[in-house]
Design a protein around this motif. Structure first.
Motif, PDB file in Angstrom:
ATOM      1  N   SER A   1       0.827  -1.207   0.000  1.00  0.00           N
ATOM      2  CA  SER A   1       0.000   0.000   0.000  1.00  0.00           C
ATOM      3  C   SER A   1       0.860   1.255   0.000  1.00  0.00           C
ATOM      4  CB  SER A   1      -0.932   0.001   1.221  1.00  0.00           C
ATOM      5  OG  SER A   1      -1.800  -1.108   1.209  1.00  0.00           O
ATOM      6  N   LEU A   2       1.942   1.217   0.764  1.00  0.00           N
ATOM      7  CA  LEU A   2       2.825   2.374   0.837  1.00  0.00           C
ATOM      8  C   LEU A   2       3.510   2.619  -0.509  1.00  0.00           C
ATOM      9  CD1 LEU A   2       3.799   4.511   2.839  1.00  0.00           C
ATOM     10  CD2 LEU A   2       5.689   2.992   3.441  1.00  0.00           C
ATOM     11  N   THR A   3       3.864   1.545  -1.200  1.00  0.00           N
ATOM     12  CA  THR A   3       4.475   1.686  -2.522  1.00  0.00           C
ATOM     13  C   THR A   3       3.500   2.330  -3.496  1.00  0.00           C
ATOM     14  OG1 THR A   3       5.766  -0.332  -2.097  1.00  0.00           O
ATOM     15  CG2 THR A   3       5.693   0.467  -4.362  1.00  0.00           C
ATOM     16  N   GLU A   4       2.251   1.873  -3.471  1.00  0.00           N
ATOM     17  CA  GLU A   4       1.240   2.435  -4.360  1.00  0.00           C
ATOM     18  C   GLU A   4       0.989   3.907  -4.057  1.00  0.00           C
ATOM     19  OE1 GLU A   4      -2.117  -0.052  -3.765  1.00  0.00           O
ATOM     20  OE2 GLU A   4      -1.175  -1.832  -4.669  1.00  0.00           O
ATOM     21  N   ALA A   5       1.031   4.274  -2.786  1.00  0.00           N
ATOM     22  CA  ALA A   5       0.710   5.642  -2.400  1.00  0.00           C
ATOM     23  C   ALA A   5       1.884   6.598  -2.581  1.00  0.00           C
ATOM     24  CB  ALA A   5       0.249   5.671  -0.940  1.00  0.00           C
ATOM     25  N   ARG A   6       3.109   6.140  -2.304  1.00  0.00           N
ATOM     26  CA  ARG A   6       4.242   7.055  -2.276  1.00  0.00           C
ATOM     27  C   ARG A   6       5.392   6.645  -3.171  1.00  0.00           C
ATOM     28  NH1 ARG A   6       4.192   7.942   4.286  1.00  0.00           N
ATOM     29  NH2 ARG A   6       2.207   9.040   4.373  1.00  0.00           N
ATOM     30  N   GLY A   7       5.256   5.511  -3.825  1.00  0.00           N
ATOM     31  CA  GLY A   7       6.325   5.053  -4.688  1.00  0.00           C
ATOM     32  C   GLY A   7       7.446   4.384  -3.918  1.00  0.00           C
ATOM     33  N   ILE A   8       8.423   3.874  -4.670  1.00  0.00           N
ATOM     34  CA  ILE A   8       9.533   3.148  -4.059  1.00  0.00           C
ATOM     35  C   ILE A   8      10.334   4.051  -3.124  1.00  0.00           C
ATOM     36  CG2 ILE A   8      11.722   1.982  -4.545  1.00  0.00           C
ATOM     37  CD1 ILE A   8      10.454   0.946  -7.132  1.00  0.00           C
ATOM     38  N   GLU A   9      10.613   5.272  -3.565  1.00  0.00           N
ATOM     39  CA  GLU A   9      11.418   6.178  -2.747  1.00  0.00           C
ATOM     40  C   GLU A   9      10.723   6.495  -1.424  1.00  0.00           C
ATOM     41  OE1 GLU A   9      13.675  10.522  -3.071  1.00  0.00           O
ATOM     42  OE2 GLU A   9      12.532   9.708  -4.767  1.00  0.00           O
ATOM     43  N   GLY A  10       9.408   6.735  -1.478  1.00  0.00           N
ATOM     44  CA  GLY A  10       8.670   7.012  -0.254  1.00  0.00           C
ATOM     45  C   GLY A  10       8.619   5.818   0.676  1.00  0.00           C
ATOM     46  N   ARG A  11       8.518   4.626   0.105  1.00  0.00           N
ATOM     47  CA  ARG A  11       8.515   3.406   0.928  1.00  0.00           C
ATOM     48  C   ARG A  11       9.858   3.230   1.630  1.00  0.00           C
ATOM     49  NH1 ARG A  11       8.478  -1.515  -2.743  1.00  0.00           N
ATOM     50  NH2 ARG A  11      10.710  -1.021  -2.760  1.00  0.00           N
ATOM     51  N   GLU A  12      10.950   3.369   0.890  1.00  0.00           N
ATOM     52  CA  GLU A  12      12.269   3.156   1.470  1.00  0.00           C
ATOM     53  C   GLU A  12      12.642   4.241   2.477  1.00  0.00           C
ATOM     54  OE1 GLU A  12      11.668   0.550   0.291  1.00  0.00           O
ATOM     55  OE2 GLU A  12      12.599   0.269  -1.657  1.00  0.00           O
ATOM     56  N   ALA A  13      12.038   5.440   2.334  1.00  0.00           N
ATOM     57  CA  ALA A  13      12.338   6.524   3.271  1.00  0.00           C
ATOM     58  C   ALA A  13      11.937   6.172   4.692  1.00  0.00           C
ATOM     59  CB  ALA A  13      11.625   7.797   2.824  1.00  0.00           C
ATOM     60  N   VAL A  14      10.961   5.296   4.852  1.00  0.00           N
ATOM     61  CA  VAL A  14      10.502   4.913   6.184  1.00  0.00           C
ATOM     62  C   VAL A  14      11.592   4.179   6.959  1.00  0.00           C
ATOM     63  CG1 VAL A  14       8.759   3.556   7.435  1.00  0.00           C
ATOM     64  CG2 VAL A  14       8.116   4.822   5.382  1.00  0.00           C
ATOM     65  N   TRP A  15      12.505   3.527   6.243  1.00  0.00           N
ATOM     66  CA  TRP A  15      13.575   2.771   6.894  1.00  0.00           C
ATOM     67  C   TRP A  15      14.737   3.655   7.328  1.00  0.00           C
ATOM     68  CZ3 TRP A  15      12.951  -2.173   8.312  1.00  0.00           C
ATOM     69  CH2 TRP A  15      11.994  -2.950   7.638  1.00  0.00           C
ATOM     70  N   ALA A  16      14.636   4.970   7.119  1.00  0.00           N
ATOM     71  CA  ALA A  16      15.752   5.848   7.444  1.00  0.00           C
ATOM     72  C   ALA A  16      16.021   5.926   8.943  1.00  0.00           C
ATOM     73  CB  ALA A  16      15.499   7.251   6.887  1.00  0.00           C
ATOM     74  N   HIS A  17      14.984   5.720   9.757  1.00  0.00           N
ATOM     75  CA  HIS A  17      15.166   5.857  11.211  1.00  0.00           C
ATOM     76  C   HIS A  17      14.065   5.066  11.902  1.00  0.00           C
ATOM     77  CE1 HIS A  17      15.495   7.799  15.186  1.00  0.00           C
ATOM     78  NE2 HIS A  17      16.737   8.064  14.815  1.00  0.00           N
ATOM     79  N   PRO A  18      14.360   4.448  13.057  1.00  0.00           N
ATOM     80  CA  PRO A  18      13.340   3.635  13.738  1.00  0.00           C
ATOM     81  C   PRO A  18      12.104   4.417  14.138  1.00  0.00           C
ATOM     82  CG  PRO A  18      15.330   3.888  15.094  1.00  0.00           C
ATOM     83  CD  PRO A  18      15.673   4.346  13.728  1.00  0.00           C
ATOM     84  N   ASP A  19      12.232   5.729  14.367  1.00  0.00           N
ATOM     85  CA  ASP A  19      11.072   6.521  14.758  1.00  0.00           C
ATOM     86  C   ASP A  19      10.045   6.651  13.639  1.00  0.00           C
ATOM     87  OD1 ASP A  19      12.234   6.841  17.194  1.00  0.00           O
ATOM     88  OD2 ASP A  19      12.892   8.906  16.872  1.00  0.00           O
ATOM     89  N   LEU A  20      10.457   6.373  12.397  1.00  0.00           N
ATOM     90  CA  LEU A  20       9.537   6.472  11.269  1.00  0.00           C
ATOM     91  C   LEU A  20       8.822   5.159  10.968  1.00  0.00           C
ATOM     92  CD1 LEU A  20      11.812   8.490   8.790  1.00  0.00           C
ATOM     93  CD2 LEU A  20      10.015   9.376  10.294  1.00  0.00           C
ATOM     94  N   MET A  21       9.211   4.086  11.642  1.00  0.00           N
ATOM     95  CA  MET A  21       8.711   2.765  11.303  1.00  0.00           C
ATOM     96  C   MET A  21       7.266   2.555  11.746  1.00  0.00           C
ATOM     97  SD  MET A  21      10.965   1.145   9.608  1.00  0.00           S
ATOM     98  CE  MET A  21      10.420  -0.548   9.787  1.00  0.00           C
ATOM     99  N   PRO A  22       6.521   1.725  11.004  1.00  0.00           N
ATOM    100  CA  PRO A  22       5.174   1.366  11.439  1.00  0.00           C
ATOM    101  C   PRO A  22       5.195   0.678  12.796  1.00  0.00           C
ATOM    102  CG  PRO A  22       5.548   0.710   9.160  1.00  0.00           C
ATOM    103  CD  PRO A  22       6.876   1.117   9.712  1.00  0.00           C
ATOM    104  N   SER A  23       4.144   0.858  13.567  1.00  0.00           N
ATOM    105  CA  SER A  23       4.034   0.252  14.891  1.00  0.00           C
ATOM    106  C   SER A  23       3.216  -1.032  14.813  1.00  0.00           C
ATOM    107  CB  SER A  23       3.357   1.227  15.847  1.00  0.00           C
ATOM    108  OG  SER A  23       2.008   1.450  15.435  1.00  0.00           O
ATOM    109  N   ALA A  24       3.126  -1.715  15.965  1.00  0.00           N
ATOM    110  CA  ALA A  24       2.275  -2.908  16.023  1.00  0.00           C
ATOM    111  C   ALA A  24       0.834  -2.538  15.698  1.00  0.00           C
ATOM    112  CB  ALA A  24       2.377  -3.547  17.399  1.00  0.00           C
ATOM    113  N   GLY A  25       0.388  -1.356  16.139  1.00  0.00           N
ATOM    114  CA  GLY A  25      -0.960  -0.906  15.828  1.00  0.00           C
ATOM    115  C   GLY A  25      -1.169  -0.680  14.348  1.00  0.00           C
ATOM    116  N   ASP A  26      -0.140  -0.203  13.650  1.00  0.00           N
ATOM    117  CA  ASP A  26      -0.255   0.006  12.210  1.00  0.00           C
ATOM    118  C   ASP A  26      -0.475  -1.307  11.466  1.00  0.00           C
ATOM    119  OD1 ASP A  26       0.085   2.829  12.191  1.00  0.00           O
ATOM    120  OD2 ASP A  26       2.239   2.551  12.495  1.00  0.00           O
ATOM    121  N   LEU A  27       0.070  -2.406  12.001  1.00  0.00           N
ATOM    122  CA  LEU A  27      -0.129  -3.702  11.353  1.00  0.00           C
ATOM    123  C   LEU A  27      -1.570  -4.182  11.480  1.00  0.00           C
ATOM    124  CD1 LEU A  27       3.134  -5.683  12.210  1.00  0.00           C
ATOM    125  CD2 LEU A  27       2.551  -4.412  10.141  1.00  0.00           C
TER     126      LEU A  27
END
Length: 428
Positions: A356-382
């Motif tokens: 879903s993140l790839t469709e919404a923001r593209g590959i670059e936007g998806r990979e940007a989430v891995w830049a720092h742990p504070d940006l990562m999805p939470s258990a609630g996001d799953l």
């Protein structure tokens, strides 16, 4: 942690012996010698672990030049395909093909990082298992249970490593790369057996495993904080390990130290408190969520990289899902280490989230989430994976270089290089 799981510190096994009995005194002298050796080996007696593991492995042919070439070509092609699906360059600097025994040797340092914090804390707690009258007789060996723990954990690790060595397909199948940084390694013997069980061409199975291996290396190379994040969760869990005082007397009452087989009748899982603390629950949640996000991301980028080029991709991905659901190497490893049951539903949700993140923001936007742990999805996001892409539109406007700089400057994000085996990898 039960005795039916790979790293379970489970089964060790009358009345306490008379310390004045000559047989007991002789046994104590032998025990001191054995414990001195075990204590010098650290929280886990790795020499014992490797000896036991190798002795349990069935005979296997060495990896020849042809298999090395097959692995190198599979990883090269996998990396080429991944270039269209991942915004980062390759994280692979070399390839290798391992036998099962080589897998044990090449991954030893990573297993030390994973298991020693837990074993060390258990060893500290086990000192309380030595009765006072025995502690006095042991003198400087009053911390004898540390040595007992080192030997026991070494034996348990040996059994576990042998089991995993017979199943793993690559260096990263447990959830993170276990070998040297940048070395993509496959186990041709295990891949051949796995392909035969699936009734699929070994070439296509090898390529699929190579895709997952190469993708995992890209992720860990560019998300520099990720390894220390996983190890930190294990260490946080270990700090809360404690002894159930009420279980000590009952556990020791049936132990006859004159019987060499007594160690098979004492269940240490009844001694260590089975109810996790709040801190341990938080550590397990963080660990489980991160492992699911890793697996889901790998699923997503591999499917995108393959497209229509691999006819059996659907069967291969379904086989991988079944492997996880029935307890694959990653599930065995973390259930055994900390009792974490990796939920296949979380991996499916994580896969959906990254798609879903790839469709919404593209590959670059998806990979940007891995830049720092504070940006990562939470258990609630799953629990609501499709909503993560729209939760914070401001993410797209963030200056990601700021988080990259944080990752570079954070000393916790730079671990000692894992794996220090004797084998030299073949150059990619």
């Amino acid at each position: 942690m039960g005795s039916d799981i790979p790293f379970g510190f489970g089964n060790l096994g009358g009345d306490l012996p008379d310390p004045n009995d000559p047989r007991v005194q002789q046994m104590m002298q032998q025990l001191q010698q054995m414990m001195a050796q075990s204590l010098s080996s650290g929280p886990v007696n790795w020499q014992l672990a490797k000896q036991l593991a190798e002795s349990e492995l069935k005979a296997e042919n060495t990896v020849g030049p042809a298999e090395q070439a097959h692995v190198a070509e599979a990883v090269r092609l996998a990396d080429l395909w991944l270039d269209s699906a991942v915004n980062w360059p390759s994280g692979v600097t070399a390839t290798d093909a391992w036998t099962r025994k080589q897998w044990i040797a090449q991954t030893e340092n990573s297993w030390k990082q994973l298991a020693e914090p837990l074993a060390a804390q258990m060893g500290e707690a086990m000192q309380t298992l030595v009765p006072e009258e025995m502690a006095g007789m042991l003198g400087p060996m009053a911390d004898v249970m540390k040595g007992v723990g080192s030997a026991l954990f070494g034996a348990q690790m040996g059994q576990a490593l042998a089991k995993l060595a017979g199943e793993v397909l690559s260096s990263s199948e447990v959830g993170l790369p276990l070998g040297k940084t940048g070395v993509a390694a496959l186990l041709p013997g295990n891949i051949t057996e796995y392909a035969a069980g699936l009734e699929l061409p070994v070439e296509e199975v090898r390529l699929y495993v190579a895709l997952r291996e190469a993708a995992t290396h890209r992720l860990f190379t560019h998300a520099t904080w990720l390894r220390s994040h996983l190890l930190g969760a294990l260490e946080a869990y270990a700090r809360e390990i404690s002894i159930d005082e009420s279980a000590i007397e009952e556990a020791m009452s049936g132990m006859d130290p004159m019987d060499p087989e007594a160690a098979a009748t004492l269940d240490l899982s009844e001694v260590f408190k089975t109810e996790d603390t709040e801190q341990q629950k938080a550590a397990l949640s963080r660990l489980g969520t991160t492992l699911a996000l890793i697996a889901g991301w790998v699923n997503t980028v591999v499917a995108e990289a393959v497209g229509e080029r691999l006819p059996t991709i659907d069967r291969l991905m379904e086989a991988a899902r079944r492997r996880r659901a029935t307890g694959g190497p990653a599930e065995q490893t973390f259930e055994a280490l900390v009792g974490l049951e990796l939920d296949p539903a979380k991996v499916r949700a994580a896969t959906q989230l990254w798609q879903s993140l790839t469709e919404a923001r593209g590959i670059e936007g998806r990979e940007a989430v891995w830049a720092h742990p504070d940006l990562m999805p939470s258990a609630g996001d799953l629990e609501h994976p499709e909503g993560f892409a729209t939760v914070s539109e401001a993410l797209e406007d963030l200056d990601m270089s700021m988080f990259d700089q944080l990752a570079v400057n954070d000393p916790k994000d730079h671990d000692d290089e894992p794996g220090d085996g004797d084998e030299e990898p073949g150059e990619k």
